[in-house]
Design an enzyme around this catalytic site. Structure first.
Site, PDB file in Angstrom:
ATOM      1  N   ARG A  13     -16.779  -9.743  -4.068  1.00  8.15           N
ATOM      2  CA  ARG A  13     -17.983  -9.368  -4.824  1.00  8.15           C
ATOM      3  C   ARG A  13     -17.661  -9.291  -6.306  1.00  8.15           C
ATOM      4  O   ARG A  13     -18.555  -9.296  -7.131  1.00  8.15           O
ATOM      5  CB  ARG A  13     -18.484  -8.001  -4.358  1.00  8.15           C
ATOM      6  CG  ARG A  13     -19.080  -8.095  -2.981  1.00  8.15           C
ATOM      7  CD  ARG A  13     -20.064  -6.965  -2.748  1.00  8.15           C
ATOM      8  NE  ARG A  13     -20.312  -6.860  -1.313  1.00  8.15           N
ATOM      9  CZ  ARG A  13     -20.634  -5.742  -0.711  1.00  8.15           C
ATOM     10  NH1 ARG A  13     -20.755  -4.629  -1.402  1.00  8.15           N
ATOM     11  NH2 ARG A  13     -20.849  -5.730   0.581  1.00  8.15           N
ATOM     12  N   VAL A  61       1.947   1.461   1.054  1.00  9.40           N
ATOM     13  CA  VAL A  61       2.876   2.538   0.733  1.00  9.40           C
ATOM     14  C   VAL A  61       3.886   2.074  -0.311  1.00  9.40           C
ATOM     15  O   VAL A  61       4.634   1.123  -0.079  1.00  9.40           O
ATOM     16  CB  VAL A  61       3.624   3.014   1.998  1.00  9.40           C
ATOM     17  CG1 VAL A  61       4.581   4.145   1.653  1.00  9.40           C
ATOM     18  CG2 VAL A  61       2.637   3.456   3.067  1.00  9.40           C
ATOM     19  N   ILE A 108       7.677  -1.964  -2.925  1.00  8.31           N
ATOM     20  CA  ILE A 108       8.934  -1.543  -2.305  1.00  8.31           C
ATOM     21  C   ILE A 108       8.822  -1.690  -0.790  1.00  8.31           C
ATOM     22  O   ILE A 108       7.911  -1.123  -0.197  1.00  8.31           O
ATOM     23  CB  ILE A 108       9.261  -0.069  -2.641  1.00  8.31           C
ATOM     24  CG1 ILE A 108       9.128   0.187  -4.154  1.00  8.31           C
ATOM     25  CG2 ILE A 108      10.637   0.310  -2.124  1.00  8.31           C
ATOM     26  CD1 ILE A 108       9.192   1.664  -4.521  1.00  8.31           C
ATOM     27  N   LYS A 131      -0.134   8.052   1.759  1.00 10.32           N
ATOM     28  CA  LYS A 131       1.113   7.295   1.945  1.00 10.32           C
ATOM     29  C   LYS A 131       2.129   8.094   2.758  1.00 10.32           C
ATOM     30  O   LYS A 131       2.822   7.561   3.626  1.00 10.32           O
ATOM     31  CB  LYS A 131       1.693   6.937   0.575  1.00 10.32           C
ATOM     32  CG  LYS A 131       0.780   6.016  -0.249  1.00 10.32           C
ATOM     33  CD  LYS A 131       1.214   5.975  -1.709  1.00 10.32           C
ATOM     34  CE  LYS A 131       0.310   5.061  -2.540  1.00 10.32           C
ATOM     35  NZ  LYS A 131       0.516   5.253  -3.992  1.00 10.32           N
TER      36      LYS A 131
END
Lengths: 433, 433
Positions: free
Chosen positions: A45, A130, A134, A202
């Site tokens: 959108r 998360v 990494i 997370k």
């Protein structure tokens, strides 16, 4: 060579980065995956002039991606809760693998989504949700597979870490937040970042993958950094500690600790040296000991790196001719243990306490006696005559590890003292040993 | 639930750790792997009273493990080159998957072994060979799959890092080495560790998995730490740098750099803070930027953690019903690029140079002019009258990045000067940007 066909939902920061990296490194990624990975459909959108979709079909309806029979893997990068949930469940129902960067979705609806995916025999992966780029979910679910993970602690919100890094220079929270907003590090409404909600999403996910327990976001304890002062940050430094906004999860007898709050960490520990918008996660396993994973926790291509790693994982598994290889939470569904999150009062921590007391003889004795009555042992105490202000003197105490409940009771009694007419400042502390 | 049956060859430090962790965490590991992982046979020449094998059959002939039809996965923990090579090739020929912690074997014989394994359709994994318990091979082969990896740099020998950490206190190399030997951190013959051979093995493997090039251990440049002095370490600190023994690999136009040597790194960089026996690997990808992986690079259970992670990987793949999932070097064999290691003279670096010159007027001008003639730009220079000794004064120079060849030529000319009657000390420097 077979190809794996990807449909991208959402062309914002991460969606754009994913599209671009997939195009730029197409040859290299194919070499790694063992087959070409091709974007065959995009729904967005937020139209972007800076991205050249070529002749790839696109629309504004995400369901077009989910219903496209050409799509093998649906990449959900629209964010949010309910629409994302519907999108992902529809993709699963259509037998498509799902890759998402949506931590809120997984933390809140993950149990339901993984159950549906298990039934349909498709992968649902969330590395990008998360700590951005990494590969810490991979480290936990696969690299640490030999270990009973005892605890983990992470700097998992770049905005918060940037603010704390600047506050160490003596600058107040509001001033630094404003700057972070001007720099584009913080949102116009910074609540999710500075109050720890994003970090709790997370943390919830990492805890479940570490301990093999169901996702329990609603049980996470969340405390932000907006009430921290440069004064306490500076005094923590004098005690040899640095204040970081940590997500901490710990396996305990009978339950798990799941909490996000400002935390004193030893300056000598590597995680204390992680500054600015960067992220780092410390994971402690019974066999390996402490390992740490460090890097950018946000950004278009950094997060895209994790999204694409997940796509390559799915592609490699498809190529190898097998079913989903790593269980959703790293443990086979029947191995998930129904361990609950402990109420905050039953968690254990050391504590930094600042008691604003009247500068009168005998106050220190009263303070020490209240702590002692509640079984709280003092590791350091700091009181400087030079800091008397308005007839009040700050008493700063660092305790040994104790149950939160005991500290709550002690604080209540301290605040009831005639000599104490302000709230006691309490910041938790971890020594990682 | 099916089980995966493991045969362990070698019951030394890592073998014992692997056996014990597999036994202690059996339930948890089964929950993660989706099936039981059972040790069904052990071969060892170093008998250990402290390990209870129960009724598991054992012998002193490793070939008993390789030829046991009950064994699905052969775990090679005997170390060394030739016997290990024969063992692994025999295991592959018998259709068994192989997990090894032997970096020397993979760095030197990996190309041959992977070719044989590809033909036989079995997995050969080696996470434990690089940086002990840190899952860095997984990060490179899987977590970074979206990235063109541009360079990596690692502290990948704990003994060396321990020695350098102690030398920062002003202690000479020999004294610290002796201490490290007494503490059991260093071998009686420390050559492999302190001269960089061990690090070069690990670096060779990481470079191939990062860039998708064949293993070329014999082309790696290796320089140890035994000639470093506390004097240069202290002066590097004055310039804002710390001396670390790094393995560095970099993708360059037309080839790769592959080199192990003492290196100045900025004190402000996280990798400078990694002290003692710990390891850390910094990986730079074009999408993600810099990520770092930190933890214990050695130790019985730390290394066992990586061995078992590999076993779980194999077990998950077997369970999923697929063939080997991640290619040996992270790239499909046909995607391996035949890029060669560049000769050391063509690598690029910044340099710390210490020139022991006679304290005469005009010397600095001569030094500066030689550097300039070879296109070497000076970033910092340090010369202190107070350091005159025996009529000689040290001139310390930090250069900008330049080709090694130019520095070699300049050093040759510097050493030919009448005013310079000692060897020029040269330590490379990296700024990681």
């Amino acid at each position: 060579m077979k190809e794996v066909r990807v449909g991208i939902c959402g062309l914002g920061t991460v969606g754009g980065g994913t599209f671009n990296v997939l195009a730029r490194n197409a040859g290299l990624i194919a070499g790694r995956a063992g087959c070409a990975i091709r974007t065959v459909r995009v729904a967005t959108r937020t139209w972007r002039d800076d991205i050249d979709l070529g002749d790839i079909p696109f629309s504004t309806d995400i369901m077009d991606v989910v219903n496209d029979p050409d799509v093998d893997v649906v990449v959900e990068l629209i964010g949010g809760y309910e629409t994302a949930r519907e999108l992902v469940l529809a993709a699963i129902a259509n037998g498509k693998h799902v890759v998402t960067a949506n931590k809120a979705l997984i933390a809140v609806h993950g149990n339901e989504i993984f159950e549906a995916a298990a039934e349909a025999g498709v992968a649902v992966t969330y590395e990008a949700g998360v700590a951005g780029g990494i590969p810490v979910i991979k480290a936990i679910r696969e690299g640490m597979a030999a270990n009973r993970i005892d605890w983990l602690a992470g700097i998992i919100n770049g905005t918060g870490n940037y603010i704390l890094t600047e506050m160490r220079k003596g600058r107040p929270f509001n001033e630094v937040l404003q700057e972070a907003q001007d720099l584009g590090y913080a949102e116009a409404d910074p609540t999710f970042d500075v109050e720890g909600v994003d970090a709790a999403h997370k943390l919830t996910i990492m805890a479940s993958a570490s301990f093999g327990v169901p996702l329990q976001f609603d049980r996470a304890y969340t405390e932000g950094i907006s009430r921290l002062t440069p004064y306490d940050i500076a005094h923590a430094e004098l005690l040899g500690y640095r204040v970081k906004h940590l997500g901490i999860a710990r396996r305990r007898e009978g339950g798990i600790e799941l909490r996000v709050h400002p935390t004193l960490v030893p300056q000598s520990h590597l995680i204390a040296q992680v500054d600015g918008v960067l992220n780092a996660v410390l994971v402690d396993g019974d066999a390996v000991g402490q390992t740490m994973y460090y890097g950018p926790g946000a950004g278009d291509e950094a997060t895209a790196s994790a999204v694409i790693a997940d796509i390559v994982d799915v592609a490699r598994t498809i190529q190898a001719g097998g079913q989903g290889r790593v269980p959703y939470l790293g443990f086979a569904p029947e191995a998930i243990e129904d361990l609950e999150v402990l109420p905050m009062e039953y968690t254990q921590s050391a504590y930094y306490l600042r008691i604003q007391a009247l500068d009168r003889p005998g106050v220190l004795a009263k303070v020490a006696s209240i702590l002692s009555e509640h079984g709280i042992n003092i590791e350091s105490i700091m009181q400087k005559e030079s800091e008397v202000h308005d007839g009040r003197i700050p008493v700063i105490i660092l305790t040994h590890t104790v149950q939160e409940r005991q500290v709550n009771q002690a604080i209540e009694e301290l605040e009831a003292l005639d000599e104490v007419d302000d709230q006691v400042v309490r910041i938790r502390a971890e020594n990682f040993n």
